[in-house]
Design an enzyme around this catalytic site. Sequence first.
Site, PDB file in Angstrom:
ATOM      1  N   TYR A  60      39.879   1.712 -35.430  1.00 49.79           N
ATOM      2  CA  TYR A  60      39.760   2.881 -34.549  1.00 49.79           C
ATOM      3  C   TYR A  60      39.661   4.145 -35.379  1.00 49.79           C
ATOM      4  CZ  TYR A  60      39.857   2.025 -29.597  1.00 49.79           C
ATOM      5  OH  TYR A  60      39.480   1.710 -28.325  1.00 49.79           O
ATOM      6  N   GLU A  62      38.813   7.477 -33.771  1.00 48.77           N
ATOM      7  CA  GLU A  62      38.474   8.576 -32.840  1.00 48.77           C
ATOM      8  C   GLU A  62      38.568   9.914 -33.561  1.00 48.77           C
ATOM      9  OE1 GLU A  62      41.036   8.132 -29.466  1.00 48.77           O
ATOM     10  OE2 GLU A  62      39.710   6.687 -28.494  1.00 48.77           O
ATOM     11  N   ASP A 211      13.376  14.094 -28.387  1.00 45.31           N
ATOM     12  CA  ASP A 211      13.972  12.759 -28.422  1.00 45.31           C
ATOM     13  C   ASP A 211      12.982  11.885 -29.194  1.00 45.31           C
ATOM     14  OD1 ASP A 211      14.717  10.153 -27.980  1.00 45.31           O
ATOM     15  OD2 ASP A 211      15.082  10.400 -25.826  1.00 45.31           O
ATOM     16  N   THR A 237      17.175   7.063 -31.520  1.00 41.76           N
ATOM     17  CA  THR A 237      17.836   5.779 -31.714  1.00 41.76           C
ATOM     18  C   THR A 237      17.728   5.461 -33.200  1.00 41.76           C
ATOM     19  OG1 THR A 237      15.806   4.503 -31.460  1.00 41.76           O
ATOM     20  CG2 THR A 237      17.093   4.888 -29.459  1.00 41.76           C
ATOM     21  N   LYS A 240      14.744   1.346 -33.556  1.00 41.99           N
ATOM     22  CA  LYS A 240      13.338   1.104 -33.219  1.00 41.99           C
ATOM     23  C   LYS A 240      12.527   1.191 -34.520  1.00 41.99           C
ATOM     24  CE  LYS A 240      14.205   2.545 -28.485  1.00 41.99           C
ATOM     25  NZ  LYS A 240      13.901   3.466 -27.382  1.00 41.99           N
ATOM     26  N   ARG A 246      21.420  -1.208 -33.810  1.00 41.09           N
ATOM     27  CA  ARG A 246      21.282  -0.612 -32.482  1.00 41.09           C
ATOM     28  C   ARG A 246      22.229   0.578 -32.362  1.00 41.09           C
ATOM     29  NH1 ARG A 246      18.742  -2.206 -28.274  1.00 41.09           N
ATOM     30  NH2 ARG A 246      17.757  -3.707 -29.638  1.00 41.09           N
TER      31      ARG A 246
HETATM   32  C1  LIG Z   1      14.658   3.801 -26.288  1.00 44.10           C
HETATM   33  C2  LIG Z   1      14.757   5.215 -25.899  1.00 44.10           C
HETATM   34  C3  LIG Z   1      15.996   5.815 -25.609  1.00 44.10           C
HETATM   35  C4  LIG Z   1      17.275   5.043 -25.359  1.00 44.10           C
HETATM   36  O1  LIG Z   1      17.779   4.286 -26.304  1.00 44.10           O
HETATM   37  P1  LIG Z   1      18.938   3.227 -25.962  1.00 44.10           P
HETATM   38  O2  LIG Z   1      19.483   2.967 -27.329  1.00 44.10           O
HETATM   39  O3  LIG Z   1      18.298   2.074 -25.311  1.00 44.10           O
HETATM   40  O4  LIG Z   1      19.943   3.900 -25.091  1.00 44.10           O
HETATM   41  C5  LIG Z   1      16.035   7.172 -25.363  1.00 44.10           C
HETATM   42  N1  LIG Z   1      14.932   7.905 -25.395  1.00 44.10           N
HETATM   43  C6  LIG Z   1      13.711   7.365 -25.644  1.00 44.10           C
HETATM   44  C7  LIG Z   1      12.507   8.259 -25.648  1.00 44.10           C
HETATM   45  C8  LIG Z   1      13.584   6.003 -25.882  1.00 44.10           C
HETATM   46  O5  LIG Z   1      12.386   5.468 -26.075  1.00 44.10           O
END
Ligand SMILES: *Cc1c(COP(=O)(O)O)cnc(C)c1O
Length: 435
Positions: A60, A62, A211, A237, A240, A246
Amino acid sequence: MSHPIDDAVFDLINTNDPEAGAILAAEQARQAHTIELIASENHASPAVMHAAGTCFTNKYAEGYPGRRYYGGCAHMDEIETLARERAKKLFNCEYANVQPHSGAQANMGVFMGLLEPGDTFASLVLKDGGHLSHGMHLNFSGKYFNPVHYPLHYNPDHPRHEQIDYEAVRAVCLEHRPKLLLCGYSAYSRTIDFAKFREIADEAGCLLMADIAHIAGLVAAGEHPSPFPHCDVVTSTTHKSLRGPRGGLILTNDEDIFKKTNRALFPGVQGGPLMHIIFAKAVAFGEALRPEFKDYQKRVKANAATLAGALTDLGYRICSGGTDNHLMLVDLTARNPELTGRDAETWLENAGIICNKNGIPDDQRKPMITSGVRLGSPATTTRGFGEAEMKRVASFIDRVLSAGLKGEDALAAETEAVRAEVRALCEQFPMPGAG
Ligand SMILES: *Cc1c(COP(=O)(O)O)cnc(C)c1O
């Protein structure tokens, strides 16, 4: 057949728990023997995968480095600081929060930190490439905030058909005066003009957020323009195109935004950080800082372009006319009006090719049916696929879909033939850790 550590891990789990072990073995075999074209997926390195399976999961921590609510955090501070420093270097910015459990949590941290409930923000029309955390009515972003949406160009005669309509972005912002303008998408194959978004945000007097969940690997490698210095805050993220574990990430150059989003994430949204994942993020960022990663991202783009070109030659239509990044939306109806995304996803999966059905811009079909599929090159490129293999992938896809149009018998025969060829190709290009 697989990495020695994978074998040892598998033996350990399987001996203790054969029921779970059997599922692990089946998934390992599925990933090893199929071609992964889901644009948001990748094959993390054995180092990254095993970093996520260490004793850091026991702890932990936090709070943030130097200010924890628990004892015993010396090495938590070290690893979180290392992950932050590497993230800052990778994305060329001043501040990084590496604690978001996922991309959606990173977005929640920003929304909760910078907006008040009911505040207006602007994002792309969701079904044309946005993400559910950009204002879907069932998501926190649509339930507790007020999304307004900007469109793409929807006119086949327009030179930028199915690309962002920056004039419309401007008009939406001037009409609705959002507090925040959001760019960055889940199914957009073109370069995002962050400088242009900055101009619009300045004119409308709002914050600019990017994002970069999908394109983070390309951005880190300099293969897509950086959102900095144009954007006030950037989320991502890590799993990807960036090829890490993840998880999520919040980046900024603004100390005040850093403080506000830190507080919103913890204690606002999350409890204890996933320290084993932060450890794996540090390892993945270390990989992304190496020169080989730039070469990998160049190949990701080249492979996407090759696949798009080969599919175009076979009669499919790539939405917006092509791809500048790692993904594409394929309009199947150009090949045959009877084709649907739903059928294509199922037929291809049976042949060992994994992708997802996806609405195309202005799609007239329902979201569960759709006229398109979204394809991406990050995972196949990680396996070592190049131009020749991507052309074969296009031909596999067309063989399966053409057979599907002919009827069940033709489909069954072609599925079996393609599946065997897919498996042989996968064995020639093993996924990392399975070589
Ligand atoms: C995949 C994605 C997310 C979310 O990611 P998670 O890890 O699945 O919560 C947010 N924004 C965009 C543009 C994405 O393609």
